[in-house]
Design an enzyme around this catalytic site. Structure first.
Site, PDB file in Angstrom:
ATOM      1  N   LYS A 187      72.204  26.196  45.777  1.00  0.00           N
ATOM      2  CA  LYS A 187      72.160  25.251  44.648  1.00  0.00           C
ATOM      3  C   LYS A 187      70.795  24.581  44.682  1.00  0.00           C
ATOM      4  O   LYS A 187      70.558  23.620  45.406  1.00  0.00           O
ATOM      5  CB  LYS A 187      73.281  24.206  44.803  1.00  0.00           C
ATOM      6  CG  LYS A 187      73.783  23.570  43.514  1.00  0.00           C
ATOM      7  CD  LYS A 187      72.756  22.811  42.710  1.00  0.00           C
ATOM      8  CE  LYS A 187      72.340  21.489  43.303  1.00  0.00           C
ATOM      9  NZ  LYS A 187      71.204  20.882  42.532  1.00  0.00           N
ATOM     10  N   GLU A 190      67.903  20.921  40.077  1.00  0.00           N
ATOM     11  CA  GLU A 190      68.022  21.179  38.633  1.00  0.00           C
ATOM     12  C   GLU A 190      66.722  20.850  37.903  1.00  0.00           C
ATOM     13  O   GLU A 190      66.563  21.175  36.722  1.00  0.00           O
ATOM     14  CB  GLU A 190      69.197  20.381  38.040  1.00  0.00           C
ATOM     15  CG  GLU A 190      69.061  18.866  38.090  1.00  0.00           C
ATOM     16  CD  GLU A 190      69.491  18.238  39.423  1.00  0.00           C
ATOM     17  OE1 GLU A 190      69.278  18.851  40.486  1.00  0.00           O
ATOM     18  OE2 GLU A 190      70.015  17.100  39.390  1.00  0.00           O
ATOM     19  N   CYS A 295      57.476  16.084  51.869  1.00  0.00           N
ATOM     20  CA  CYS A 295      58.153  15.292  52.903  1.00  0.00           C
ATOM     21  C   CYS A 295      57.262  15.129  54.126  1.00  0.00           C
ATOM     22  O   CYS A 295      57.532  14.296  54.974  1.00  0.00           O
ATOM     23  CB  CYS A 295      59.454  15.945  53.304  1.00  0.00           C
ATOM     24  SG  CYS A 295      59.193  17.513  54.126  1.00  0.00           S
ATOM     25  N   GLU A 395      60.137   5.169  50.781  1.00  0.00           N
ATOM     26  CA  GLU A 395      59.481   6.460  50.587  1.00  0.00           C
ATOM     27  C   GLU A 395      59.043   6.516  49.118  1.00  0.00           C
ATOM     28  O   GLU A 395      59.883   6.621  48.222  1.00  0.00           O
ATOM     29  CB  GLU A 395      60.435   7.621  50.877  1.00  0.00           C
ATOM     30  CG  GLU A 395      59.753   8.964  50.703  1.00  0.00           C
ATOM     31  CD  GLU A 395      60.688  10.155  50.845  1.00  0.00           C
ATOM     32  OE1 GLU A 395      61.854  10.070  50.427  1.00  0.00           O
ATOM     33  OE2 GLU A 395      60.223  11.190  51.355  1.00  0.00           O
TER      34      GLU A 395
HETATM   35  P1  NAD Z   1      67.315  14.531  45.978  1.00  0.00           P
HETATM   36  O1  NAD Z   1      68.007  13.987  47.179  1.00  0.00           O
HETATM   37  O2  NAD Z   1      67.323  13.714  44.728  1.00  0.00           O
HETATM   38  O3  NAD Z   1      67.965  15.966  45.575  1.00  0.00           O
HETATM   39  C1  NAD Z   1      68.134  16.976  46.522  1.00  0.00           C
HETATM   40  C2  NAD Z   1      69.316  17.844  46.087  1.00  0.00           C
HETATM   41  O4  NAD Z   1      70.488  17.024  46.057  1.00  0.00           O
HETATM   42  C3  NAD Z   1      69.149  18.449  44.700  1.00  0.00           C
HETATM   43  O5  NAD Z   1      69.628  19.780  44.718  1.00  0.00           O
HETATM   44  C4  NAD Z   1      70.016  17.545  43.827  1.00  0.00           C
HETATM   45  O6  NAD Z   1      70.598  18.245  42.734  1.00  0.00           O
HETATM   46  C5  NAD Z   1      71.092  17.081  44.781  1.00  0.00           C
HETATM   47  N1  NAD Z   1      71.577  15.732  44.454  1.00  0.00           N
HETATM   48  C6  NAD Z   1      70.878  14.723  43.875  1.00  0.00           C
HETATM   49  N2  NAD Z   1      71.663  13.627  43.732  1.00  0.00           N
HETATM   50  C7  NAD Z   1      72.875  13.957  44.245  1.00  0.00           C
HETATM   51  C8  NAD Z   1      74.095  13.239  44.404  1.00  0.00           C
HETATM   52  N3  NAD Z   1      74.228  11.965  44.003  1.00  0.00           N
HETATM   53  N4  NAD Z   1      75.137  13.870  44.983  1.00  0.00           N
HETATM   54  C9  NAD Z   1      75.021  15.150  45.394  1.00  0.00           C
HETATM   55  N5  NAD Z   1      73.886  15.879  45.275  1.00  0.00           N
HETATM   56  C10 NAD Z   1      72.819  15.290  44.709  1.00  0.00           C
HETATM   57  O7  NAD Z   1      65.826  14.902  46.432  1.00  0.00           O
HETATM   58  P2  NAD Z   1      64.633  15.387  45.517  1.00  0.00           P
HETATM   59  O8  NAD Z   1      64.158  14.225  44.715  1.00  0.00           O
HETATM   60  O9  NAD Z   1      64.975  16.645  44.831  1.00  0.00           O
HETATM   61  O10 NAD Z   1      63.549  15.765  46.634  1.00  0.00           O
HETATM   62  C11 NAD Z   1      62.691  14.821  47.219  1.00  0.00           C
HETATM   63  C12 NAD Z   1      63.260  14.281  48.512  1.00  0.00           C
HETATM   64  O11 NAD Z   1      63.496  15.353  49.418  1.00  0.00           O
HETATM   65  C13 NAD Z   1      62.311  13.336  49.223  1.00  0.00           C
HETATM   66  O12 NAD Z   1      63.062  12.281  49.752  1.00  0.00           O
HETATM   67  C14 NAD Z   1      61.731  14.203  50.343  1.00  0.00           C
HETATM   68  O13 NAD Z   1      61.269  13.495  51.457  1.00  0.00           O
HETATM   69  C15 NAD Z   1      62.903  15.036  50.686  1.00  0.00           C
HETATM   70  N6  NAD Z   1      62.501  16.249  51.372  1.00  0.00           N
HETATM   71  C16 NAD Z   1      62.704  16.314  52.693  1.00  0.00           C
HETATM   72  C17 NAD Z   1      62.296  17.430  53.393  1.00  0.00           C
HETATM   73  C18 NAD Z   1      62.515  17.526  54.868  1.00  0.00           C
HETATM   74  O14 NAD Z   1      62.297  18.595  55.407  1.00  0.00           O
HETATM   75  N7  NAD Z   1      62.942  16.500  55.556  1.00  0.00           N
HETATM   76  C19 NAD Z   1      61.679  18.496  52.717  1.00  0.00           C
HETATM   77  C20 NAD Z   1      61.494  18.393  51.344  1.00  0.00           C
HETATM   78  C21 NAD Z   1      61.908  17.250  50.673  1.00  0.00           C
END
Ligand code: NAD
Length: 510
Positions: A187, A190, A295, A395
């Site tokens: 997944k 989006e 990240c 962040e």
């Molecule tokens: P996000 O948490 O908003 O979304 C990540 C995933 O979770 C997506 O597929 C999204 O559809 C889903 N999601 C979003 N809200 C949700 C909810 N309420 N319930 C269930 N699923 C949900 O993150 P993002 O904005 O897409 O990505 C950026 C974030 O990811 C930053 O915080 C970054 O630091 C982190 N990140 C971490 C790493 C790591 O290795 N630690 C790597 C890349 C990105």
């Protein structure tokens, strides 16, 4: 003809609606809900993405479940041949997926190609899975008794990925999971969904049987359906910390293996003996690459006095040469992912000023080489950031670099260790003793010594500490081999008359 205009064999950017990919074919499912997919460099909705219902997720899981027995029984050699073919195809066609990344995420072409290159490392690791997942054998542990172990796949695995690495993060997981004999429901975010479909179609071209790798698009409804589905054995998640915590708790409660990688706030500690020119280069590269939406981006430079003024001057000078614009035009930095995110990041500049910090370079007035409605914010530098300010604590995930001034190594270390995040950090110094102290004392999962973005190579594992990681097995490398397989231990002997007789005592080795 530019790469973007070229019709790809899979035509990913030509689709008006990004559909799911289930059973080796496009799948619309039952949902009528869709979400917008922007081109961040123009601000225009380029296509829609289907948002799955729980029934759509169930259809993908059932497809993966049906494919599992056949794939798990396929020999290591045949599974690896698929990975080798995939590696060759991905390497040959990386410009196609890079074009998709630039079109939907906004990152510049060179950065998009870098993302694919880091994903390829994991594919190459997965090409040798029979070696990584081989068992152990101890002969004659007791008289005539041998013990050995073997590793088997866990079943249907769920992968949930973030927007900022639409190709690399899925590639951190599915090659190892699939090479180990699992089947997958992915997944993706989006916000930039097309790269996942492109990768799944390429796996099919590489010879992967239908149903082994499935992609469902969606939001919370789709994620919750995966987290609670009884036929999903494990969840691999990458995203922000609040969602990572939720994923870890919910999937664990539902009896699944979970690895959930969260957000970050990465510090670069600069000691007075560091080469300030090389340090300034590194701070700019790691702070503003991919518009700070990494990240492992450096978001705080911790300058041990008396170097701060000189370092800030060198960083500012380099920032003045950075170009911002459409990622296809050879600029250094692209737009942010959405207008909302751009506005949120820009809002931190007001917070900084209210909290008494100094905005040294203000990215809000940037002249971008791109459309007027693109989600632009230029590189921004803020000095004298207080650790009590939200600018320091949150962040921000954008092109905003903060400077915090400290008077000693110990003060800098204490500050880094007090952060709730522990993803990556770096020390810049020519003092080997200080660097050795730092690697031992700092409470962070990935450390760079004069390396600003210390993402471990594909045969190590990736993951942070504290609120940057929930679970026990990190992403890719050896920890992923354990995560995506279950071990069996077998104790064996071939009976002869000396083994006869009745003895109800607990078996002991002799
Ligand atoms: P996000 O948490 O908003 O979304 C990540 C995933 O979770 C997506 O597929 C999204 O559809 C889903 N999601 C979003 N809200 C949700 C909810 N309420 N319930 C269930 N699923 C949900 O993150 P993002 O904005 O897409 O990505 C950026 C974030 O990811 C930053 O915080 C970054 O630091 C982190 N990140 C971490 C790493 C790591 O290795 N630690 C790597 C890349 C990105």
């Amino acid at each position: 003809m530019s790469i973007l205009e070229r019709e790809t064999p899979r035509g990913a950017l030509a689709e008006k609606t990004v559909e799911h990919w289930v059973g080796g074919a496009s799948y619309a499912g039952e949902s009528t809900r869709t979400g917008p997919v922007y081109n961040p460099a123009t601000g225009v909705v380029a296509r829609e993405v289907r948002l799955a219902t729980s029934a759509d997720v169930d259809a993908a899981v059932q497809t993966a479940k049906a494919a599992f027995p056949g794939w798990a029984d396929t020999s290591w050699a045949k599974r690896q041949q698929v990975m080798f073919a995939f590696r060759e195809l991905l390497n040959a066609r990386k410009d196609e997926v890079a074009a998709i990344l630039t079109a939907e995420h906004g990152k510049v072409t060179s950065d998009a190609l870098g993302e694919v290159a880091r994903g390829l490392e994991v594919v190459e690791f997965a090409c040798a899975m029979s070696s990584h997942a081989k068992g152990e054998f101890s002969e004659n542990v007791s008289t005539g008794v041998d013990v050995y172990s073997l590793r088997q796949p866990v079943g249907v695995v769920g992968i949930i990925s973030p927007f900022n690495f639409p190709a690399m993060v899925p590639l951190w997981f599915f090659p190892i999971a699939i090479a180990a004999g699992n089947t997958v429901v992915l997944k993706p975010s989006e916000k930039d969904p097309s790269a996942a479909n492109w990768l799944a179609q390429l796996m099919k071209e590489a010879g992967l049987p239908d149903g082994v790798l499935n992609v469902v698009h969606g939001d919370k409804e789709a994620v919750d359906a995966l987290l609670t589905h009884p036929d999903v054995a494990s969840i691999s998640f990458v995203g922000s910390t609040p969602i990572a915590r939720y994923i870890y708790e919910t999937a664990s409660k539902n009896g699944k293996r979970v690895q959930a990688l969260g957000g970050a706030k990465n510090h670069m500690l600069v000691l007075p003996d560091a080469d300030l020119d090389l340090t300034a280069d590194a701070a700019v590269n790691a702070g503003f690459g991919s518009a700070g939406e990494r990240c492992m981006a450096i978001s705080v430079v911790v300058a041990v006095e008396p170097v701060a003024d000189e370092l800030i001057a060198k960083i500012s000078e380099r920032m003045s040469g950075l170009t911002v614009g459409d990622g296809t035009r050879g600029c250094d930095m692209g737009p942010l992912i959405t207008k909302e995110h751009r506005d949120k990041v820009a809002g931190y500049l007001d917070v900084a000023q209210q909290d008494g910090a100094t905005v040294v370079v203000d990215g809000r007035g940037v002249h971008a080489d791109g459309a007027a409605d693109g989600f632009w914010l230029g590189p921004t530098l803020i000095d004298k950031v207080s650790t009590s300010s939200k600018v320091y604590q949150d962040e921000i995930f954008g092109p905003v670099l903060s400077i915090v001034r400290v008077s000693s190594y110990d003060e800098g270390l204490e500050l880094i260790n007090a952060s709730r995040y522990g993803n990556g950090t770096a020390i810049f110094t020519n003092d080997g003793g200080a660097a050795k102290r730092f690697q031992r004392e700092v409470q962070v999962g990935m450390i760079g010594i004069n390396v600003p973005i210390p993402v471990p190579v594909g045969h190590f594992s990736f993951g942070g500490w504290k609120d940057s990681f929930f679970g026990s097995a990190k992403a890719y490398g050896p920890e992923a081999v354990n995560f995506f397989t279950r071990e069996k231990a077998i104790t064996s002997r071939w009976l002869d008359p000396s083994h006869g007789g009745i003895n109800l005592g607990f078996p002991q080795h002799e």
